[in-house]
Design a protein around this motif. Structure first.
Motif, short mmCIF file in Angstrom:
data_model
loop_
_atom_site.label_atom_id
_atom_site.label_comp_id
_atom_site.label_asym_id
_atom_site.label_seq_id
_atom_site.Cartn_x
_atom_site.Cartn_y
_atom_site.Cartn_z
N ASN A 199 0.81 -1.23 0.00
CA ASN A 199 0.00 0.00 0.00
C ASN A 199 0.84 1.28 0.00
O ASN A 199 0.33 2.36 0.28
CB ASN A 199 -0.93 0.01 1.21
CG ASN A 199 -0.18 -0.04 2.52
OD1 ASN A 199 1.03 -0.26 2.54
ND2 ASN A 199 -0.88 0.16 3.63
N LYS A 202 -0.58 3.38 -2.82
CA LYS A 202 -2.03 3.26 -3.03
C LYS A 202 -2.80 4.56 -2.78
O LYS A 202 -3.69 4.94 -3.55
CB LYS A 202 -2.58 2.15 -2.16
CG LYS A 202 -4.06 1.85 -2.40
CD LYS A 202 -4.51 0.66 -1.57
CE LYS A 202 -5.98 0.32 -1.88
NZ LYS A 202 -6.42 -0.86 -1.10
N LYS A 203 -2.46 5.27 -1.71
CA LYS A 203 -3.21 6.47 -1.34
C LYS A 203 -2.59 7.77 -1.84
O LYS A 203 -3.06 8.86 -1.49
CB LYS A 203 -3.34 6.52 0.19
CG LYS A 203 -4.16 5.37 0.76
CD LYS A 203 -4.29 5.49 2.27
CE LYS A 203 -5.12 4.35 2.83
NZ LYS A 203 -5.27 4.45 4.31
N ASN A 223 -0.48 -1.60 -6.75
CA ASN A 223 -1.41 -0.51 -6.46
C ASN A 223 -0.90 0.87 -6.86
O ASN A 223 -0.94 1.82 -6.07
CB ASN A 223 -1.76 -0.52 -4.96
CG ASN A 223 -2.44 -1.79 -4.53
OD1 ASN A 223 -3.39 -2.27 -5.17
ND2 ASN A 223 -1.96 -2.39 -3.44
#
Length: 290
Positions: A199, A202-203, A223
């Motif tokens: 992750n 991812k953000k 991701n």
């Protein structure tokens, strides 16, 4: 007989009167000399006094000029005060330049710092304390250091950070990255795929430029955000990719509109063996297909 006596008296009187006249004359001359010397001394003293006064006046004028010059130079000093220096670094208008000064740790920074350029030094580690009180940072550049380790919380408080460059270091893994990054550059390190969490990217919904070339990655990071425009992964150890690497295997209508460049050359992979991996792209990745 009386006549003779008169002549004799006259002869006797004359020698006596002449010396008296000479003495008076000499006395007068002496008095004149004394008067002259006294006058000259007074006159010369007066001139010397005037000369001294003129010298004092000149010195006073010089001192006044120096004071005037110093008073006129005050604004310049004030301008210099507006450009502080940070030990070995130079701070200017929110930017801190610490390039090629052989520092081994991040130096204390002014709280208003927005940009830090600490390229080509000997920094080995970054910690959360380095930036704990510098919340306004927008760009960090540590190119060409010896960084081996970065604490996971190092950038956690840097909510405004947009550009982070860690190129040409000794990194084996990546820390947690701040959410507003638009550019992340960690090329020329020793990063392996296990050093990047699933992750990590991812953000990062604003990330446009990702440079991870010249590392030791065995696969493309997972991701990757939709916002990416440029992805550099050339000269790693990537041997395979999947249908979900750039696209979505279960969505044949999905298109990545923003991708402008993907570089995969210099990896031990034949891109031609994975045709379904690029169906969502408007351009094909750069690299070997056979």
């Amino acid at each position: 007989m009386k006549i003779l006596q008169s002549i004799l008296l006259l002869l006797l009187f004359v020698p006596l009167t002449k010396p008296a006249q000479s003495t008076q004359k000499n006395t007068d001359n002496f008095e004149e000399i004394l008067f002259t010397r006294d006058y000259e001394d007074q006159y010369l003293d007066g001139k010397n006094i005037k000369k001294k006064e003129s010298m004092m006046t000149s010195d006073e004028k010089s001192l006044q000029l120096q004071q005037d010059e110093s008073s006129t130079s005050l604004p310049l000093k004030k301008e210099n005060d507006e450009m502080p220096t940070c030990l070995l670094c130079v701070c200017l208008l929110g930017s801190v330049y610490c390039e090629e000064v052989d520092i081994v740790t991040v130096p204390p920074l002014p709280k208003e710092s927005a940009y830090l350029y600490a390229r080509f030094n000997k920094i080995k580690k970054l910690t959360a304390k380095d930036f704990a009180e510098i919340p306004n940072l927008r760009r960090l550049d540590f190119t060409g250091n010896l960084i081996e380790d970065i604490e996971d919380t190092t950038f956690s408080k840097l909510s405004l950070l947009e550009e982070l460059t860690l190129a040409e270091n000794q990194l084996l893994k990546l820390p947690v990255l701040p959410p507003k990054l638009t550019l992340f550059n960690a090329k020329y390190n020793k990063i392996k795929s296990k050093g990047i969490k699933a992750n990590t990217f991812k953000k990062l919904s604003n990330l446009s430029f990702l440079y991870l070339d010249h590392n030791a990655l065995e696969s493309v990071p997972l991701n990757l955000p939709e916002s990416l425009r440029v992805i550099h992964l050339q000269f790693n150890n990537i041997t395979s990719i999947t249908d979900d690497t750039f696209c979505k295997a279960n969505d044949t209508h999905y298109i990545r509109n923003r991708i402008e460049e993907i570089r995969l050359e210099g990896n031990p992979i034949a891109l031609g063996k994975h045709p379904n991996s690029f169906t969502c792209l408007k351009i094909l990745p750069i690299g070997p297909y056979f």
